[in-house]
Design a protein around this motif. Structure first.
Motif, PDB file in Angstrom:
ATOM      1  N   GLU A 145      41.316  45.817  33.322  1.00 25.82           N
ATOM      2  CA  GLU A 145      42.285  46.844  34.384  1.00 25.82           C
ATOM      3  C   GLU A 145      43.001  47.683  34.999  1.00 25.82           C
ATOM      4  N   GLU A 146      43.410  48.127  35.507  1.00 26.18           N
ATOM      5  CA  GLU A 146      45.413  48.386  35.952  1.00 26.18           C
ATOM      6  C   GLU A 146      46.063  47.502  35.516  1.00 26.18           C
ATOM      7  N   ILE A 147      47.492  48.102  34.377  1.00 29.62           N
ATOM      8  CA  ILE A 147      48.304  47.337  34.608  1.00 29.62           C
ATOM      9  C   ILE A 147      49.460  47.451  35.851  1.00 29.62           C
ATOM     10  N   ASP A 148      49.795  46.128  36.348  1.00 29.57           N
ATOM     11  CA  ASP A 148      51.439  46.506  37.164  1.00 29.57           C
ATOM     12  C   ASP A 148      52.211  46.837  36.945  1.00 29.57           C
ATOM     13  N   GLU A 149      52.262  48.475  37.508  1.00 31.17           N
ATOM     14  CA  GLU A 149      53.895  48.125  36.700  1.00 31.17           C
ATOM     15  C   GLU A 149      55.303  47.902  37.173  1.00 31.17           C
ATOM     16  N   ARG A 150      55.360  47.682  37.605  1.00 31.00           N
ATOM     17  CA  ARG A 150      55.818  47.626  38.912  1.00 31.00           C
ATOM     18  C   ARG A 150      57.388  46.266  38.541  1.00 31.00           C
ATOM     19  N   GLN A 185      56.344  42.190  42.455  1.00 34.04           N
ATOM     20  CA  GLN A 185      55.399  41.939  42.307  1.00 34.04           C
ATOM     21  C   GLN A 185      55.047  40.788  42.953  1.00 34.04           C
ATOM     22  N   LEU A 186      56.497  39.598  42.586  1.00 34.76           N
ATOM     23  CA  LEU A 186      56.235  38.194  42.746  1.00 34.76           C
ATOM     24  C   LEU A 186      56.502  38.973  44.257  1.00 34.76           C
ATOM     25  N   SER A 187      57.175  39.468  45.413  1.00 33.26           N
ATOM     26  CA  SER A 187      57.524  39.436  46.440  1.00 33.26           C
ATOM     27  C   SER A 187      56.329  40.113  47.360  1.00 33.26           C
ATOM     28  N   SER A 188      55.499  40.574  46.667  1.00 29.65           N
ATOM     29  CA  SER A 188      53.672  41.237  46.733  1.00 29.65           C
ATOM     30  C   SER A 188      53.303  39.683  46.996  1.00 29.65           C
ATOM     31  N   LYS A 189      52.939  38.960  46.811  1.00 24.46           N
ATOM     32  CA  LYS A 189      52.042  38.101  46.482  1.00 24.46           C
ATOM     33  C   LYS A 189      52.170  37.370  47.850  1.00 24.46           C
TER      34      LYS A 189
END
Length: 269
Positions: free
Chosen positions: A48-53, A58-62
């Motif tokens: 799986e691709e790891i989200d490196e942001r 990351q949280l704000s995009s959920k």
């Protein structure tokens, strides 16, 4: 005349076994081919691709967020309130990890980003990393208010009937106490569409022949749900109030099943 040579029984058995596996293999290949003929090939990734942001991004995009506190667990936060929480997060500043941290509120997204706060610090973390943010003293009260509203005025929280201790429903001067074995029926009729402003619901309430009030006493909380015509409700608690557009099933259940009132053409549409 020459004698016919007899074929040994063991040879016949061996030939039969070989023939069986040849036929079985062909049949399996043919079946697999036909099953996959019309199905597109799906490419899979080894890892799986790891989200490196940064974790805050990351949280704000959920979108799907669940929150808990010392009283209730895993309450799905409505998008409108999550937007308010995210706005409060823009006021925080990153700080070093603290050893003095006992969370009061916790939460998580549906794909593994978690957070918690003691109202002094805000922690965001995954299995791989964590960061801490400082909540300004001037914002602490507002931050707590938004978190409480996110939980206690969420429709998901309202429907947690297993935490209800007593339920009373009123219409004018009539009162009905709902027994525990009917709590699930009432909760099932509650279905929210979206959070709305107060103007349209209040207008609907004025036009509606029937309006009902549901008072719920729960585990360390109280709730008031007011129908405002068929399509809206107002939810009030000591943590705040909010208006929802809802399914008409709740209104009809209260009118027809609980109070057995006649349908009237003057009911707001």
């Amino acid at each position: 005349m020459a004698k016919k040579r007899k074929v040994k029984k063991g040879v016949i058995v061996a030939i039969s076994i070989i023939a069986f596996f040849i036929i079985y293999g062909f049949a399996f290949w043919a079946g697999t081919y036909l099953d996959n003929k019309d199905n597109p090939k799906v490419e899979t990734k080894g890892d799986e691709e790891i989200d490196e942001r940064p974790l805050m991004k990351q949280l704000s995009s959920k979108k799907n967020i669940y929150m808990s506190n010392e009283v209730v667990e895993n309450i799905k936060v409505d998008e409108t309130y999550w937007e308010e929480v995210k706005y409060e997060l823009t006021k925080l500043s990153q700080v070093r990890k603290s050893d003095k941290f006992t969370p009061i509120y916790t939460g998580y997204s549906d794909d593994g980003v978690r957070f918690s706060t003691d109202l002094n610090l805000f922690r965001i973390y995954t299995v791989n990393q964590e960061v801490y943010y400082k909540i300004p003293v001037s914002e602490k009260e507002q931050f707590e208010k938004v978190l409480n509203c996110s939980i206690y005025t969420s429709f998901d929280f309202v429907k947690k009937y297993k935490t209800w201790k007593s339920v009373n429903i009123s219409y004018n001067d009539k009162n009905k106490t709902i027994h525990k074995w009917k709590y699930d029926d009432l909760a099932y009729k509650m279905s929210a569409k979206r959070i709305v402003g107060k103007i349209q619901p209040e207008k609907n309430k004025e036009r509606s022949k029937y309006n009902f009030t549901i008072d719920i006493q729960g585990d360390n909380y109280t709730l008031k749900i007011e129908t405002m015509g068929k399509d809206y409700v107002k939810i009030s608690s000591d943590k705040g109030k909010v208006y929802y557009e809802v399914s008409i099933a709740l209104y009809e259940y209260l009118r027809d099943t609980i109070f057995k009132l006649p349908t009237d053409s003057d009911d707001s549409e």
